[in-house]
Design a protein around this motif. Structure first.
Motif, mmCIF file in Angstrom:
data_model
loop_
_atom_site.group_PDB
_atom_site.id
_atom_site.type_symbol
_atom_site.label_atom_id
_atom_site.label_comp_id
_atom_site.label_asym_id
_atom_site.label_seq_id
_atom_site.Cartn_x
_atom_site.Cartn_y
_atom_site.Cartn_z
ATOM 1 N N VAL A 108 -11.261 2.449 1.146
ATOM 2 C CA VAL A 108 -10.893 3.826 1.818
ATOM 3 C C VAL A 108 -9.647 4.068 1.374
ATOM 4 O O VAL A 108 -8.805 3.248 0.955
ATOM 5 C CB VAL A 108 -10.814 3.669 3.569
ATOM 6 N N TYR A 109 -9.075 5.530 1.778
ATOM 7 C CA TYR A 109 -7.950 5.962 1.518
ATOM 8 C C TYR A 109 -7.293 5.567 3.035
ATOM 9 O O TYR A 109 -7.671 6.432 3.905
ATOM 10 C CB TYR A 109 -7.952 7.497 1.246
ATOM 11 N N ALA A 110 -6.215 4.812 3.164
ATOM 12 C CA ALA A 110 -5.573 4.428 4.215
ATOM 13 C C ALA A 110 -4.811 5.709 4.890
ATOM 14 O O ALA A 110 -4.608 5.788 6.164
ATOM 15 C CB ALA A 110 -4.648 3.367 4.210
ATOM 16 N N CYS A 111 -4.541 6.642 3.821
ATOM 17 C CA CYS A 111 -3.778 7.890 4.586
ATOM 18 C C CYS A 111 -4.705 8.926 5.292
ATOM 19 O O CYS A 111 -4.271 9.778 5.898
ATOM 20 C CB CYS A 111 -3.046 8.770 3.506
ATOM 21 N N LEU A 112 -6.068 8.746 5.086
ATOM 22 C CA LEU A 112 -6.978 9.731 5.920
ATOM 23 C C LEU A 112 -7.597 8.690 6.912
ATOM 24 O O LEU A 112 -8.701 9.379 7.608
ATOM 25 C CB LEU A 112 -8.049 10.005 4.862
ATOM 26 N N THR A 165 0.971 -1.214 0.043
ATOM 27 C CA THR A 165 0.018 0.046 0.243
ATOM 28 C C THR A 165 0.670 1.279 -0.066
ATOM 29 O O THR A 165 1.773 1.469 0.976
ATOM 30 C CB THR A 165 -0.806 -0.093 1.158
ATOM 31 N N LYS A 166 0.783 1.987 -1.070
ATOM 32 C CA LYS A 166 1.788 3.096 -1.145
ATOM 33 C C LYS A 166 1.261 4.568 -0.610
ATOM 34 O O LYS A 166 -0.038 4.798 -0.450
ATOM 35 C CB LYS A 166 1.797 3.365 -2.622
ATOM 36 N N LEU A 167 2.376 5.249 -0.283
ATOM 37 C CA LEU A 167 2.070 6.671 0.332
ATOM 38 C C LEU A 167 2.541 7.628 -0.896
ATOM 39 O O LEU A 167 3.626 7.511 -1.271
ATOM 40 C CB LEU A 167 2.760 6.962 1.328
ATOM 41 N N VAL A 168 1.399 8.403 -1.550
ATOM 42 C CA VAL A 168 1.902 9.306 -2.430
ATOM 43 C C VAL A 168 1.474 10.880 -1.836
ATOM 44 O O VAL A 168 2.328 11.444 -1.534
ATOM 45 C CB VAL A 168 1.248 9.045 -3.880
ATOM 46 N N CYS A 169 0.140 11.171 -2.007
ATOM 47 C CA CYS A 169 -0.025 12.485 -1.859
ATOM 48 C C CYS A 169 -0.324 12.581 -0.372
ATOM 49 O O CYS A 169 -0.060 13.681 0.257
ATOM 50 C CB CYS A 169 -1.369 12.875 -2.487
ATOM 51 N N ASP A 170 -0.723 11.638 0.511
ATOM 52 C CA ASP A 170 -1.020 11.917 2.003
ATOM 53 C C ASP A 170 -2.178 12.764 2.321
ATOM 54 O O ASP A 170 -2.054 13.308 3.353
ATOM 55 C CB ASP A 170 0.240 11.931 2.658
ATOM 56 N N ARG A 171 -3.170 12.945 1.435
ATOM 57 C CA ARG A 171 -4.054 13.876 1.505
ATOM 58 C C ARG A 171 -5.482 13.297 0.798
ATOM 59 O O ARG A 171 -6.349 14.401 0.598
ATOM 60 C CB ARG A 171 -3.572 15.403 1.441
ATOM 61 N N GLY A 172 -5.699 12.103 0.607
ATOM 62 C CA GLY A 172 -6.808 11.632 0.017
ATOM 63 C C GLY A 172 -7.057 12.182 -1.280
ATOM 64 O O GLY A 172 -8.271 12.338 -1.563
ATOM 65 N N GLU A 173 -6.109 12.456 -2.278
ATOM 66 C CA GLU A 173 -6.246 12.943 -3.556
ATOM 67 C C GLU A 173 -5.830 11.793 -4.555
ATOM 68 O O GLU A 173 -6.607 11.823 -5.701
ATOM 69 C CB GLU A 173 -5.467 14.304 -3.926
ATOM 70 N N CYS A 174 -5.177 10.855 -4.232
ATOM 71 C CA CYS A 174 -4.705 9.909 -5.630
ATOM 72 C C CYS A 174 -5.163 8.510 -5.403
ATOM 73 O O CYS A 174 -5.212 7.946 -6.535
ATOM 74 C CB CYS A 174 -2.989 10.050 -5.492
ATOM 75 N N GLY A 175 -5.443 8.011 -4.358
ATOM 76 C CA GLY A 175 -5.794 6.703 -4.343
ATOM 77 C C GLY A 175 -4.956 5.718 -4.323
ATOM 78 O O GLY A 175 -5.135 4.513 -4.179
ATOM 79 N N ALA A 176 -3.446 5.942 -4.087
ATOM 80 C CA ALA A 176 -2.597 4.834 -4.003
ATOM 81 C C ALA A 176 -2.429 4.064 -2.640
ATOM 82 O O ALA A 176 -2.060 3.189 -2.791
ATOM 83 C CB ALA A 176 -1.133 5.922 -4.023
ATOM 84 N N CYS A 177 -3.088 4.735 -1.857
ATOM 85 C CA CYS A 177 -3.118 3.907 -0.482
ATOM 86 C C CYS A 177 -4.670 3.365 -0.202
ATOM 87 O O CYS A 177 -4.672 2.900 0.700
ATOM 88 C CB CYS A 177 -3.059 5.032 0.566
ATOM 89 N N THR A 178 -5.356 2.957 -1.151
ATOM 90 C CA THR A 178 -6.731 2.491 -1.321
ATOM 91 C C THR A 178 -6.593 0.988 -0.749
ATOM 92 O O THR A 178 -5.667 0.124 -1.132
ATOM 93 C CB THR A 178 -7.309 2.349 -2.747
HETATM 94 S S1 FES Z 1 -1.707 8.545 -0.460
HETATM 95 FE FE1 FES Z 1 -2.852 9.615 -1.939
HETATM 96 S S2 FES Z 1 -4.859 9.171 -1.298
HETATM 97 FE FE2 FES Z 1 -3.693 8.303 0.393
#
Ligand code: FES
Ligand code: FES
Length: 156
Positions: free
Chosen positions: A54-58, A33-46
């Motif tokens: 869910v977005y795990a970063c949020l 599970t990847k960390l990219v934007c860390d603010r719920g915009e990209c979905g890399a952490c789905t």
């Molecule tokens: S890291 Fe981009 S939505 Fe979570």
């Protein structure tokens, strides 16, 4: 707190502001599970939390007591890649690959809920997952192929 991740129960002591993404990657070493934007915009952490995307970063870990989580590591089957994973490879749907785990988890949730999606259904379901490399057409083709039964587990 207790968290069931990919079928295994874990006991965790997250800090109050610790995100589910941090717990998965840093405490459980599930780095798919990847960390990219860390603010719920990209979905890399789905990931799936009790079956829902869910977005795990949020998502705060402390709010997940007793929950069930599925990550990309839980999508693969015991002795083989999951159909979606094989389809992504076959259709060259990953370039840098950073968005790919989140894309596959989102597609997995779509096909679990709607095994025969229309193209519009696929576009809608995948709209929360961005790909900076622009592989959207190939991602769509890979999901379409799985929905069409081309990558069934029992297929050669
Ligand atoms: S890291 Fe981009 S939505 Fe979570
Ligand atoms: S394959 Fe690079 S961000 Fe999607």
């Amino acid at each position: 707190m207790h968290l069931t991740v990919n079928g295994r129960v874990h006991e965790l002591r997250p800090a109050s502001a610790e995100t589910l993404l941090e717990s998965l990657r840093d405490s459980l070493a599930l780095t798919g599970t990847k960390l990219v934007c860390d603010r719920g915009e990209c979905g890399a952490c789905t990931v799936l939390l009790d079956g829902e995307i869910v977005y795990a970063c949020l998502t705060l870990s402390a709010a997940c007591e007793g929950a069930t989580v599925t990550t990309i590591e839980g999508i693969a089957e015991p002795d083989t890649l999951a159909p979606l994973q094989r389809a992504f490879i076959a259709h060259d749907a990953a370039q840098c690959g950073f968005c790919t785990p989140g894309q596959i988890v989102a597609a997995h949730a779509l096909l679990a809920a709607n095994p025969r999606p229309t193209d519009a259904d696929i576009r809608e379901a995948m709209s929360g997952n961005l790909c900076r490399c622009g592989t959207y057409p190939k991602i769509h083709t890979a999901i379409r192929a799985v929905a069409n039964g081309e990558f069934r587990t029992d297929a050669p």
